[in-house]
Design a protein around this motif. Structure first.
Motif, mmCIF file in Angstrom:
data_model
loop_
_atom_site.group_PDB
_atom_site.id
_atom_site.type_symbol
_atom_site.label_atom_id
_atom_site.label_comp_id
_atom_site.label_asym_id
_atom_site.label_seq_id
_atom_site.Cartn_x
_atom_site.Cartn_y
_atom_site.Cartn_z
ATOM 1 N N MET A 1 0.846 -1.168 0.000
ATOM 2 C CA MET A 1 0.000 0.000 0.000
ATOM 3 C C MET A 1 0.897 1.238 0.000
ATOM 4 S SD MET A 1 -2.856 1.271 2.741
ATOM 5 C CE MET A 1 -4.071 0.077 2.295
ATOM 6 N N ASP A 2 0.576 2.172 -0.858
ATOM 7 C CA ASP A 2 1.366 3.387 -0.987
ATOM 8 C C ASP A 2 1.147 4.302 0.220
ATOM 9 O OD1 ASP A 2 3.001 4.936 -3.087
ATOM 10 O OD2 ASP A 2 1.541 6.404 -2.365
ATOM 11 N N LYS A 3 2.202 5.009 0.610
ATOM 12 C CA LYS A 3 2.122 5.889 1.775
ATOM 13 C C LYS A 3 1.112 7.014 1.568
ATOM 14 C CE LYS A 3 5.836 8.998 0.506
ATOM 15 N NZ LYS A 3 6.984 9.734 0.925
ATOM 16 N N ASP A 4 0.865 7.409 0.320
ATOM 17 C CA ASP A 4 -0.121 8.454 0.057
ATOM 18 C C ASP A 4 -1.524 8.011 0.465
ATOM 19 O OD1 ASP A 4 1.403 10.593 -0.955
ATOM 20 O OD2 ASP A 4 1.599 9.586 -2.890
ATOM 21 N N ARG A 5 -1.810 6.741 0.347
ATOM 22 C CA ARG A 5 -3.126 6.244 0.747
ATOM 23 C C ARG A 5 -3.306 6.355 2.255
ATOM 24 N NH1 ARG A 5 -5.296 1.156 -2.353
ATOM 25 N NH2 ARG A 5 -7.192 2.211 -1.769
ATOM 26 N N VAL A 6 -2.273 6.043 2.991
ATOM 27 C CA VAL A 6 -2.331 6.107 4.452
ATOM 28 C C VAL A 6 -2.470 7.559 4.912
ATOM 29 C CG1 VAL A 6 -1.082 5.619 6.582
ATOM 30 C CG2 VAL A 6 -1.010 3.976 4.703
ATOM 31 N N GLY B 1 -3.481 10.104 3.146
ATOM 32 C CA GLY B 1 -4.761 10.621 2.676
ATOM 33 C C GLY B 1 -5.908 10.212 3.585
ATOM 34 N N SER B 2 -5.906 8.976 4.021
ATOM 35 C CA SER B 2 -6.951 8.502 4.929
ATOM 36 C C SER B 2 -6.889 9.235 6.265
ATOM 37 C CB SER B 2 -6.810 6.999 5.158
ATOM 38 O OG SER B 2 -7.051 6.303 3.961
ATOM 39 N N ALA B 3 -5.684 9.504 6.737
ATOM 40 C CA ALA B 3 -5.531 10.244 7.993
ATOM 41 C C ALA B 3 -6.064 11.667 7.849
ATOM 42 C CB ALA B 3 -4.069 10.263 8.413
ATOM 43 N N LYS B 4 -5.831 12.284 6.700
ATOM 44 C CA LYS B 4 -6.332 13.637 6.470
ATOM 45 C C LYS B 4 -7.857 13.662 6.418
ATOM 46 C CE LYS B 4 -2.316 15.589 4.137
ATOM 47 N NZ LYS B 4 -1.802 16.171 2.887
ATOM 48 N N VAL B 5 -8.459 12.633 5.845
ATOM 49 C CA VAL B 5 -9.924 12.554 5.814
ATOM 50 C C VAL B 5 -10.470 12.487 7.230
ATOM 51 C CG1 VAL B 5 -11.891 11.129 5.139
ATOM 52 C CG2 VAL B 5 -10.051 11.541 3.505
ATOM 53 N N VAL B 6 -9.862 11.661 8.063
ATOM 54 C CA VAL B 6 -10.308 11.539 9.456
ATOM 55 C C VAL B 6 -10.120 12.868 10.188
ATOM 56 C CG1 VAL B 6 -9.836 10.411 11.669
ATOM 57 C CG2 VAL B 6 -9.912 9.057 9.570
ATOM 58 N N VAL C 1 -11.343 16.830 1.529
ATOM 59 C CA VAL C 1 -11.152 16.759 0.077
ATOM 60 C C VAL C 1 -9.690 16.495 -0.254
ATOM 61 C CG1 VAL C 1 -11.254 18.089 -2.071
ATOM 62 C CG2 VAL C 1 -13.154 18.192 -0.454
ATOM 63 N N GLU C 2 -8.799 17.204 0.440
ATOM 64 C CA GLU C 2 -7.362 17.007 0.229
ATOM 65 C C GLU C 2 -6.971 15.547 0.497
ATOM 66 O OE1 GLU C 2 -3.315 18.456 2.481
ATOM 67 O OE2 GLU C 2 -4.981 19.869 2.378
ATOM 68 N N GLY C 3 -7.512 14.977 1.548
ATOM 69 C CA GLY C 3 -7.214 13.593 1.883
ATOM 70 C C GLY C 3 -7.753 12.616 0.856
ATOM 71 N N LYS C 4 -8.952 12.881 0.339
ATOM 72 C CA LYS C 4 -9.531 12.001 -0.676
ATOM 73 C C LYS C 4 -8.705 12.018 -1.953
ATOM 74 C CE LYS C 4 -14.268 12.137 1.013
ATOM 75 N NZ LYS C 4 -15.655 12.534 0.751
ATOM 76 N N VAL C 5 -8.221 13.213 -2.321
ATOM 77 C CA VAL C 5 -7.389 13.323 -3.524
ATOM 78 C C VAL C 5 -6.073 12.568 -3.320
ATOM 79 C CG1 VAL C 5 -6.058 14.938 -4.945
ATOM 80 C CG2 VAL C 5 -8.418 15.472 -4.330
ATOM 81 N N GLN C 6 -5.448 12.761 -2.166
ATOM 82 C CA GLN C 6 -4.172 12.091 -1.900
ATOM 83 C C GLN C 6 -4.366 10.574 -1.851
ATOM 84 O OE1 GLN C 6 -2.010 13.666 1.404
ATOM 85 N NE2 GLN C 6 -0.150 12.563 0.866
ATOM 86 N N GLY D 1 -3.813 5.316 -4.656
ATOM 87 C CA GLY D 1 -4.438 4.182 -5.333
ATOM 88 C C GLY D 1 -3.917 4.009 -6.748
ATOM 89 N N LEU D 2 -3.724 5.121 -7.439
ATOM 90 C CA LEU D 2 -3.171 5.053 -8.792
ATOM 91 C C LEU D 2 -1.745 4.515 -8.768
ATOM 92 C CD1 LEU D 2 -4.451 8.400 -10.327
ATOM 93 C CD2 LEU D 2 -5.132 6.086 -10.979
ATOM 94 N N LYS D 3 -0.968 4.972 -7.802
ATOM 95 C CA LYS D 3 0.408 4.475 -7.682
ATOM 96 C C LYS D 3 0.408 2.974 -7.431
ATOM 97 C CE LYS D 3 2.683 8.655 -5.941
ATOM 98 N NZ LYS D 3 3.395 9.233 -4.783
ATOM 99 N N ASP D 4 -0.488 2.518 -6.554
ATOM 100 C CA ASP D 4 -0.587 1.075 -6.285
ATOM 101 C C ASP D 4 -0.958 0.315 -7.547
ATOM 102 O OD1 ASP D 4 0.124 1.171 -3.612
ATOM 103 O OD2 ASP D 4 -1.947 1.189 -2.878
#
Length: 57
Positions: free
Chosen positions: A1-6, A8-13, A39-44, A49-52
């Motif tokens: 899992m790419d670090k951007d996903r992690v 990004g999820s933290a930013k959403v929370v 929104v920033e977290g969802k984009v990240q 996801g694309l990187k993965d």
């Protein structure tokens, strides 16, 4: 899992928490900041996801 996903999820929370606190105390600026952070977290998260997906091919 790419670090951007992690991250990004933290930013959403974090954004959801800011929105909830902002609504509770009546702070429109905090609500706005929270929505922006979500929104920033969802984009990240999507970028991660694309990187993965690209790594999997």
């Amino acid at each position: 899992m790419d670090k951007d996903r992690v991250i990004g999820s933290a930013k959403v929370v974090e954004g959801k928490i800011k929105v909830a606190v902002g609504k509770a105390v009546g702070d429109a600026k905090l609500v706005s900041e929270g929505q922006t952070k979500k929104v920033e977290g969802k984009v990240q998260n999507a970028v991660g996801g694309l990187k993965d997906a690209l790594k999997g091919k």
